[in-house]
Scaffold this active site. Structure first.
Site, PDB file in Angstrom:
ATOM      1  N   ASP A  13      53.733  40.283  50.957  1.00 53.29           N
ATOM      2  CA  ASP A  13      52.410  40.816  51.321  1.00 53.29           C
ATOM      3  C   ASP A  13      52.150  42.182  50.692  1.00 53.29           C
ATOM      4  O   ASP A  13      51.412  43.002  51.244  1.00 53.29           O
ATOM      5  CB  ASP A  13      52.251  40.918  52.850  1.00 53.29           C
ATOM      6  CG  ASP A  13      52.471  39.594  53.555  1.00 53.29           C
ATOM      7  OD1 ASP A  13      51.833  38.611  53.157  1.00 53.29           O
ATOM      8  OD2 ASP A  13      53.288  39.550  54.489  1.00 53.29           O
ATOM      9  N   LYS A  16      50.547  41.198  45.650  1.00 48.90           N
ATOM     10  CA  LYS A  16      50.905  40.580  44.363  1.00 48.90           C
ATOM     11  C   LYS A  16      49.732  39.839  43.747  1.00 48.90           C
ATOM     12  O   LYS A  16      49.625  39.741  42.532  1.00 48.90           O
ATOM     13  CB  LYS A  16      52.081  39.606  44.555  1.00 48.90           C
ATOM     14  CG  LYS A  16      53.397  40.276  44.897  1.00 48.90           C
ATOM     15  CD  LYS A  16      54.556  39.285  44.894  1.00 48.90           C
ATOM     16  CE  LYS A  16      54.491  38.296  46.032  1.00 48.90           C
ATOM     17  NZ  LYS A  16      54.659  38.916  47.350  1.00 48.90           N
ATOM     18  N   GLY A  40      51.216  33.570  50.688  1.00 47.25           N
ATOM     19  CA  GLY A  40      49.880  33.463  50.124  1.00 47.25           C
ATOM     20  C   GLY A  40      49.526  34.615  49.215  1.00 47.25           C
ATOM     21  O   GLY A  40      50.024  35.725  49.364  1.00 47.25           O
ATOM     22  N   HIS A  41      48.667  34.319  48.246  1.00 45.62           N
ATOM     23  CA  HIS A  41      48.098  35.337  47.379  1.00 45.62           C
ATOM     24  C   HIS A  41      46.583  35.286  47.535  1.00 45.62           C
ATOM     25  O   HIS A  41      45.985  34.212  47.451  1.00 45.62           O
ATOM     26  CB  HIS A  41      48.460  35.091  45.914  1.00 45.62           C
ATOM     27  CG  HIS A  41      49.898  35.334  45.609  1.00 45.62           C
ATOM     28  ND1 HIS A  41      50.472  34.968  44.416  1.00 45.62           N
ATOM     29  CD2 HIS A  41      50.882  35.919  46.326  1.00 45.62           C
ATOM     30  CE1 HIS A  41      51.755  35.310  44.413  1.00 45.62           C
ATOM     31  NE2 HIS A  41      52.013  35.883  45.565  1.00 45.62           N
ATOM     32  N   GLN A 224      56.889  35.649  48.420  1.00 40.92           N
ATOM     33  CA  GLN A 224      57.567  36.493  49.413  1.00 40.92           C
ATOM     34  C   GLN A 224      58.027  37.820  48.788  1.00 40.92           C
ATOM     35  O   GLN A 224      57.355  38.354  47.932  1.00 40.92           O
ATOM     36  CB  GLN A 224      58.748  35.747  50.054  1.00 40.92           C
ATOM     37  CG  GLN A 224      58.351  34.589  50.937  1.00 40.92           C
ATOM     38  CD  GLN A 224      58.363  33.258  50.213  1.00 40.92           C
ATOM     39  OE1 GLN A 224      59.045  33.060  49.223  1.00 40.92           O
ATOM     40  NE2 GLN A 224      57.601  32.318  50.711  1.00 40.92           N
TER      41      GLN A 224
END
Length: 430
Positions: A13, A16, A40-41, A224
């Site tokens: 988080d 990225k 998630g991105h 991650q």
């Protein structure tokens, strides 16, 4: 061949998505090499926000995007994510997207087992996303996984189903759950197979062909963060894969030396989702303020992130473990307006100073941060695109971070917008 590997250098988080999106627009290929759809991105491009958790971020820019064999793939989630992006105008075809044919699949039984275990764990709960990632990796290592290539041979699946059911049925019985419905599982796989097989290919070969064709820019996209690595993270509160840069080789099939420039993404403060130790966590109004200003909610889980001051001790450790060449510092703008800012420079453990986070979970929970205080800054960093746009005290904070983590800053992000970035060193130029 100028390759770049992007990894999170904290607990994930770190922002990225924006960095990968910017790099992907200049890459010839983007490759996911580990993890699943448990991270998630979020990409903000103009007025459109894209939320990805399995597809490589390059897909939004039309860059060739590949899922490597180190990823565990939920085919039903893949279909949903593709449909969502296509509804936003993103084109996804076998020409610009591919899946390694030796990727293990995440099955409904993996999600079931994940949630049954977490529910029964009590105080031992790890805080997984419940999406079946851990059980799928267990089956991969246990040599009973069903893989993407097997979807083309479902009529010959009996030996693999025997191995799979021998393991899972015993576990399910312990939770008073019925045995696996083999006929239903096969029927579900037959239904989803066409959605996956049209993208299936030997990704290692496609990457090797790119390499042989001449100089290429390949971007390896990690999920991650290093502190969630199954070996090097805050075990057992970790993910089930290796998140360090060295996994590029095994997770893509490109071999050692392919990682190139390793860019560690680092938030200007620290956050964590889920359970586990967090030495600099702030459970006061300052932590609340960081969370509110940083919009700290998980992209995948929507869970509120825990927030704290920047931990230079941890980031120095992750940069060393993952061979980080330079860091991309994100969310500096969240610190605008703080009168005082603290940086963790080391720990006290049982009355003794230490300069690293120990491996033992009980010791990790007992460490106490040693802080260095700095003045905050007047003015704003929001939208800054050069050093001249930053307050002098913000520059001082950035330079102090560089000193403490023993790694140079390659870029500074000053808002979610792609262009609001101060570029110090172009990773693709090395």
């Amino acid at each position: 061949m100028a390759n770049v590997t992007v990894i999170g250098a904290q607990w994930g988080d770190e922002g990225k998505g924006k960095i990968v999106d910017w790099l992907a627009s200049r890459a010839d290929a983007v490759v996911r090499f580990q993890g699943g759809h448990n991270a998630g991105h979020t990409l903000v491009v103009g007025n459109t926000t894209y939320k990805l958790s399995l597809l490589p971020s390059g897909i939004v820019t039309g860059t060739l995007s590949l899922i490597g064999n180190g990823v565990v793939l939920d085919p039903w989630h893949l279909r949903e994510e593709i449909a969502k992006l296509e509804s936003q105008g993103v084109s996804i075809t076998p020409d610009n997207f591919g899946i390694a044919d030796n990727c293990p699949l995440i099955l409904p039984i993996h999600r079931d087992l994940d949630n049954l275990r977490e529910t029964a764990a009590g105080k031992g709960k790890i805080g997984t996303t419940g999406r079946g990632i851990g059980p799928a990796y267990e089956d991969k290592v246990g040599r009973r996984a069903i893989r993407v290539c097997d979807l083309a041979h479902l009529d010959e699946l009996e030996p693999q189903l025997d191995r799979l059911c021998a393991h899972h049925d015993a576990l399910r019985a312990g939770f008073n759950e019925p045995p696996i419905d083999r006929a239903r599982l096969v029927a579900d796989l037959k239904e989803i197979a066409p959605s996956v097989l049209k993208y299936a290919q030997p990704v290692w070969k496609r990457l090797n062909d790119l390499k042989k064709a001449g100089p290429q820019r390949i971007l390896f996209e990690g999920a991650q963060g290093v502190l969630l690595d199954v070996d090097h993270g805050t075990y057992p509160f970790v993910t089930s894969s290796n998140t360090v840069s060295g996994t590029v080789a095994s997770g893509s099939g490109m071999g050692p030396g392919s990682a190139g420039f390793v860019l560690g993404i680092v938030k200007a403060y620290t956050t964590r989702v889920g359970s586990g130790p967090f030495p600099t966590e702030l459970e006061d109004e300052i932590g609340q303020k960081l969370g509110e200003r940083g919009h700290e909610f998980g992209t995948v889980t929507s869970r509120k992130r825990r927030c704290g001051w920047f931990d230079a001790t941890l980031v120095r450790q992750t940069c060393a473990i993952s061979g980080v060449t330079g860091i991309a510092l994100t969310k500096i703008d969240v610190l605008d307006g703080f009168e005082t800012i603290k940086i963790c420079t080391g720990y006290m453990l049982d009355g003794e100073p230490i300069d690293y986070l120990p491996a033992n979970a009980q010791e990790q929970a007992r460490v106490e941060p040693i802080y260095e205080e700095m003045d905050g800054w007047d003015g704003t960093t929001v939208g800054a695109r050069s050093w001249a746009d930053l307050p002098a005290q913000a520059i001082k904070y950035i330079r102090r971070i560089e000193e403490l983590i023993e790694c140079p800053v390659a870029s500074v992000s000053t808002s979610p917008e792609r262009d609001d970035t101060i570029l110090v060193r172009d990773p693709f130029a090395d």
